[in-house]
Design an enzyme around this catalytic site. Structure first.
Site, PDB file in Angstrom:
ATOM      1  N   ASP A 451     -49.330 -14.970  -6.046  1.00 61.05           N
ATOM      2  CA  ASP A 451     -50.246 -13.911  -6.458  1.00 61.05           C
ATOM      3  C   ASP A 451     -51.679 -14.223  -6.058  1.00 61.05           C
ATOM      4  O   ASP A 451     -52.396 -13.385  -5.554  1.00 61.05           O
ATOM      5  CB  ASP A 451     -50.172 -13.737  -7.981  1.00 61.05           C
ATOM      6  CG  ASP A 451     -48.805 -13.225  -8.382  1.00 61.05           C
ATOM      7  OD1 ASP A 451     -48.046 -12.850  -7.465  1.00 61.05           O
ATOM      8  OD2 ASP A 451     -48.500 -13.221  -9.575  1.00 61.05           O
ATOM      9  N   CYS A 483     -51.877  -4.073   1.727  1.00 65.20           N
ATOM     10  CA  CYS A 483     -51.998  -5.005   0.623  1.00 65.20           C
ATOM     11  C   CYS A 483     -52.853  -4.297  -0.393  1.00 65.20           C
ATOM     12  O   CYS A 483     -53.267  -3.174  -0.204  1.00 65.20           O
ATOM     13  CB  CYS A 483     -52.717  -6.260   1.087  1.00 65.20           C
ATOM     14  SG  CYS A 483     -54.397  -5.914   1.627  1.00 65.20           S
ATOM     15  N   CYS A 804     -25.428 -38.610  -5.557  1.00 67.06           N
ATOM     16  CA  CYS A 804     -24.483 -39.496  -4.889  1.00 67.06           C
ATOM     17  C   CYS A 804     -24.819 -40.886  -5.410  1.00 67.06           C
ATOM     18  O   CYS A 804     -25.084 -41.039  -6.598  1.00 67.06           O
ATOM     19  CB  CYS A 804     -24.596 -39.372  -3.375  1.00 67.06           C
ATOM     20  SG  CYS A 804     -26.287 -39.572  -2.775  1.00 67.06           S
TER      21      CYS A 804
END
Ligand SMILES: *[C@@H]1O[C@H](CO)[C@@H](O)[C@H](O)[C@H]1NC(C)=O
Ligand SMILES: *[C@@H]1O[C@H](CO)[C@@H](O)[C@H](O)[C@H]1NC(C)=O
Ligand SMILES: *[C@@H]1O[C@H](CO)[C@@H](O)[C@H](O)[C@H]1NC(C)=O
Ligand SMILES: *[C@@H]1O[C@H](CO)[C@@H](O)[C@H](O)[C@H]1NC(C)=O
Ligand SMILES: CC(=O)N[C@H]1CO[C@H](CO)[C@@H](O)[C@@H]1O
Length: 941
Positions: A451, A483, A804
């Site tokens: 944001d 935008c 692992c």
């Protein structure tokens, strides 16, 4: 006789007394010009006296008596170059004076002549001078010549000679003073020079031409000045209302002149400019004016257009010169205005339109622009919601509606596809007034842009560019980018636009990267873009560096097979293959972040491998049990938000967060627990709400312990957490265990599945990769479904934990494979390079060898085998499984949908993404053979 004798004697005497003998051998000669000399031998016979006379006729004789015995004399004071007659007289004085003469004539030598007389010079024309003079008084020699020297200053200009003294000197320079020197030369000697001075005058003709020219030029200049004054006057009077924009006149001057950076030195230049907290970048950035005052913005400020700009009082608004003009409707004033500007591409003019995010009032205009400009790609670089504020009108129909009408424009939605960083919607746009059939328009909405601020990984910018380019083609109109433009926090469009602009050139490594100056010139086009945040300015550079260093590594599944076989070819055989070269380009990220906590003395014993220590920035911090127990059941979600505050007091475990494909969701990569850390391990599982544990190692590797057995039959308590093993299901490839976890202070039990993959020695690659893929596909069913609303709760719930022995060896391969398979499923592209790079940033020791790297490519290639040129999707064993009900479906999707639609949309998106297609066929036969025969504890969680 006597008398005869006497007579004879007397006669003889008489004769003697009358005729003296003449002087013998008398000669004279000149000694020089003024002296002469005479010599003689006196007469033998009797004489009384001798005298010498000399003269120049017609002058009279000059006689001097000489001594009787004298035989020579010097003559003085003679005149030069003169004939002298000399007479030598021997005399006998008696009754009758008798004499005999000897005569000689000679000429004196030459001498210097005297100066010329009456020298004068007079100008005949502008550059011709006549010089004349009179004869010298004494020539002192025969007739000679007059010599003239012409000088100006000390330089000899020319010499001339004439028998008479009348010179005419021509072709002299204009306006120059000359010295004329004249002398007379009498063939042997030159007399003294006389001089006279005279000047030439200016060149009258040239002067006149020059004057005429001057007059013409002056008149023209005068006319221009008059016109300018008139013009300025006119402008002034007409532009009185624009005066506020004329304030910053020198904004062009303040703009720094930044050299284009050559691709070869891009990295060094970036590092140099980044030094000292980006001092050089900051200087460059600050020199870009916010508003380019040379461009007017009259139209945007007109009163009937003001409500069409998102922020009326502040920028951005569109400059007049490049704003997008809509068609006029009914001559309505301002009906042609929309807050949108053209922006040039790298080589194509007007490749982009930078637009304001549509408001309710401007949605119709926005679609009118899409239709009129023939745009086929809309890029939306913002989420619809930010915080709780609606940042832009949702200007397209929902999948439920199917279509909506905006003014005359009909918009129909055909497809809605969600990917991790973006949502793609396929629309058809038509116009009610025009017969033309509808046009396909792709709407790309980028959702993962933070944001406020910039993405951590500049690669995202390159990815966005790739997606946009994939949808735009030569025939499509401009790409519309929009935008929101917030005053304080610059939005993200601004950083997005320049990068594709500049990369659209040929990606040859030697080509210089486009200069930022040219980019800034393009930025001038749109005031909004000048708000480009400094961080974004740097991000653009980072993206360029990334592109320059690593290039494009993404490959689509349809091209994977030919691509991979090309990448493996060694040509020539001595060189590394392109695939090896790609691997070598991978940064090692060795010690790129601090590892203090894991290296602390009290934590050292908690590490299985002293080389694999988690980085501080993304280690999994364990809360102390005390705090955990304080949490109430309801607000547990919220209270675990702030991991950062807990850094200092948290407990340590050797585990790291790893980015998953569905950002910002993460996975945990952990080491196999030691005996002492089993409790911590379960705490982590509990605190992070882990759903699935993947175990990729045996308990023992040779004689050594690879992992402590952290489970037991029946119930077992680890601190506050009680673990109850409910079920075990073993197949040849892997074992699935189901555990029920219960916290001593809480009621609800939780189910956790453990998938243990058999027979994978850490040093080697899995012998049967197919089974690993099957296990991944199977275990995904146990994970909660993606819900991007979860995304904001970063690091909270981590449903997948992989371990692992050391948390890197097999874990790295698994995580990479897991992410790559998701990507292949969802977007049908893979980017092994970026997947591995991201893992290496997250934890040391991830995918360290080329064999492992190549293995990843090979597994994907064999999972999606090429058949008749088409990539065949492998069958998913989970096809029948229902969608997990645990997803918090009540929460509104961030995807611009209103709450009632959320449920439908989420499942829609998931069908696309996860490939969960309930209608498609049954489980594959491989699955039945290798995986567990029936799902363990079917979907009870
Ligand atoms: C000529 O010669 C005599 C002596 O030989 C000398 O004294 C005189 O100066 C000379 N005159 C010139 C003009 O050379
Ligand atoms: C001077 O004498 C020369 C010969 O010595 C002669 O040629 C010349 O004409 C004479 N000059 C005059 C003026 O008599
Ligand atoms: C000799 O010279 C003198 C002087 O000029 C002159 O008067 C006289 O007649 C001359 N005598 C002879 C015989 O030429
Ligand atoms: C005078 O003129 C003669 C012959 O032309 C030459 O040889 C001689 O040098 C000149 N004298 C001077 C002082 O120029
Ligand atoms: C008296 C005298 O000396 N005469 C001489 C004049 O010059 C000639 C020739 O040079 C001589 O032979 C004479 O003896």
């Amino acid at each position: 006789m006597v008398s005869l004798c006497l007579v004879f004697f007397t006669f003889y005497l008489l004769i003697l007394s009358t005729e003296p003998e003449a002087p013998q051998n008398f000669t004279c000669s000149a000694k020089n010009a003024t002296e002469g000399k005479c010599t003689w031998t006196p007469p033998q016979s009797y004489f009384d006296r001798i005298s010498l006379c000399y003269w120049i006729s017609p002058d009279g004789p000059n006689c001097t008596p000489q001594d009787k015995t004298q035989d020579g004399i010097d003559l003085h004071n003679l005149r030069p170059f003169t004939n002298y007659t000399v007479v030598l007289q021997a005399r006998v004085t008696g009754k009758v004076t008798r004499s005999r003469n000897a005569t000689y004539t000679f000429r004196t030598d030459l001498a210097k002549p005297s100066k010329v007389n009456g020298l004068s010079a007079s100008r005949k024309t502008e550059n011709t001078i006549a010089v004349s003079c009179k004869r010298p008084n004494q020539l002192n020699g025969p007739e000679g010549k007059y010599y003239l020297e012409v000088r100006t200053g000390n330089t000899l200009v020319k010499t001339e000679s004439r028998p008479d003294c009348r010179f005419l000197v021509a072709d002299l320079q204009y306006l120059t003073e000359y010295n004329f020197l004249v002398s007379y030369n009498n063939t042997k000697f030159a007399g003294p020079q006389e001089s006279v001075t005279a000047s030439t005058s200016y060149n009258a003709k040239a002067l006149i031409i020059f004057l005429v020219f001057l007059i013409i030029v002056t008149s023209i200049a005068l006319l221009i000045v008059l016109y300018k004054i008139y013009d300025l006057h006119k402008k002034r009077s007409s532009n009185l209302d624009e005066q506020q924009e004329l304030v910053e006149r020198d904004d062009e001057k303040q703009l720094m002149n930044v050299e284009p950076i050559h691709a070869d030195v891009l990295l060094e230049t970036y590092k140099r400019k980044m030094a000292d907290e980006g001092r050089l970048f900051l200087a460059e950035f600050q020199s870009i004016p916010r508003v380019f005052s040379k461009f007017s913005i009259k139209d945007a400020r007109k009163s009937f257009n003001q409500n069409k700009n998102r922020y009326v009082d502040i920028l951005p608004v569109s400059y007049d010169y490049n704003r997008v003009e809509l068609s006029d409707i009914n001559g309505d004033a301002g009906s042609n205005y929309i807050n949108a500007s053209y922006i040039d591409g790298f080589k194509e003019p007007r490749k982009y339109i930078a637009a304001q995010g549509p408001r309710d009032e401007t949605v119709d205009d926005f679609w009118r622009m899409i239709w009129e400009q023939k745009a086929t790609v809309i890029v939306m670089v913002t989420r619809c919601e930010e915080g709780n504020k609606n940042k832009c009108a949702e200007y397209w129909p929902s999948m439920d509606e199917g279509s909506r009408v905006y003014g005359d424009v009909i918009v129909e939605i055909n497809e809605h596809k969600r990917c991790p960083d973006y949502i793609i919607q396929k629309l058809t746009v038509g116009n009610r007034k025009e017969k033309a059939s509808g046009r396909a328009v792709t709407h790309i909405q980028f959702t993962s842009w933070p944001d406020h601020g910039v993405p951590e990984d500049p690669h995202l910018l390159l990815k966005l560019r790739r997606r946009v380019n994939a949808f735009s083609n030569f025939f499509s109109g401009p790409i519309v980018v929009h935008c929101r433009c917030v005053k304080t926090a610059p939005g993200s469009t601004r950083a997005f636009t320049p990068a594709p602009m500049r990369l659209s050139g040929p990606p040859s490594p030697s080509a210089p990267v486009a200069s930022r100056k040219s980019v800034r010139r393009k930025l001038q086009c749109f005031p909004c873009l000048t708000l480009l945040g400094f961080a974004q300015y740097i991000l653009i550079h980072q993206a360029l560096v990334e592109y320059n260093q690593f290039g494009e590594t993404e490959v689509s599944l349809s091209e994977l097979h030919p691509y991979l076989s090309n990448m493996k070819k060694r040509d020539p055989p001595s060189e590394p293959s392109p695939l090896e070269a790609e691997f070598q380009r991978l940064p090692s990220y060795r010690s790129w972040r601090t590892q203090h906590i894991g290296n602390q003395e009290e934590n050292k014993s908690k590490n299985r491998n002293s080389k694999i220590i988690p980085y501080d920035f993304n280690r999994v911090a364990l809360k102390h049990e005390l705090e955990t127990s304080k949490e109430s059941e309801q607000d547990s979600d919220e209270s675990s938000d702030d991991d950062s505050d807990l850094e200092e007091i948290s407990r340590y475990i050797n585990a790291s967060f790893v980015m998953s494909y569905w950002k910002p969701e993460v996975m945990i990569a952990a080491q196999g627990p030691l005996k002492e850390t089993i409790g911590d391990f379960w705490q982590m599982v509990f605190q992070r709400k882990v759903r699935v544990i993947v175990m990729l190692t045996e308990l023992k590797s040779g004689d050594k312990e690879a992992c402590a057995q952290y489970w037991e039959e029946g119930k077992q308590a680890y601190g506050d957490v009680e673990v109850h093993m409910k079920d075990t299901n073993k197949s040849s490839a892997y074992t699935v265990r189901a555990f029920e976890l219960r916290h001593s202070k809480r009621k609800d039990p939780r189910t956790v599945y453990q998938y243990q993959f058999n027979n994978w020695n850490g040093e080697e690659l899995p012998a049967e990769p197919k089974e690993l893929v099957l296990m991944i596909q199977n275990l995904k069913q146990k994970l909660p479904k993606k819900n991007s609303a979860e995304g904001n709760k970063y690091h909270r719930n981590v449903p997948l934990l992989i371990h692992c022995r050391d948390g890197s060896q097999q874990t790295g391969i698994f995580c990479a494979l897991f992410n790559l398979l998701e990507s292949a499923d969802t977007e049908e592209v893979i980017d092994v390079f970026q997947a591995v790079k991201s893992l290496r940033r997250a934890r040391p020791g991830m995918v360290p060898t080329f064999e492992q790297y190549q293995f990843l490519y090979d597994v994907i290639a064999s999972t999606y085998p090429a058949q008749n040129g088409q990539v065949k999707k492998s069958k998913h064993p989970e096809d029948k499984v229902e969608i997990d009900n645990e997803v918090d479906k009540a929460k509104p999707d961030a995807n611009c949908t209103s709450p009632p639609e959320a449920l439908e949309k989420t499942s829609e998106g998931d069908k696309e993404a996860g490939g969960a297609k309930p209608t498609e066929g049954a489980e594959g036969p491989e699955h039945a053979a290798n995986g567990p025969a029936s799902p363990v504890l079917t979907q009870s969680a």
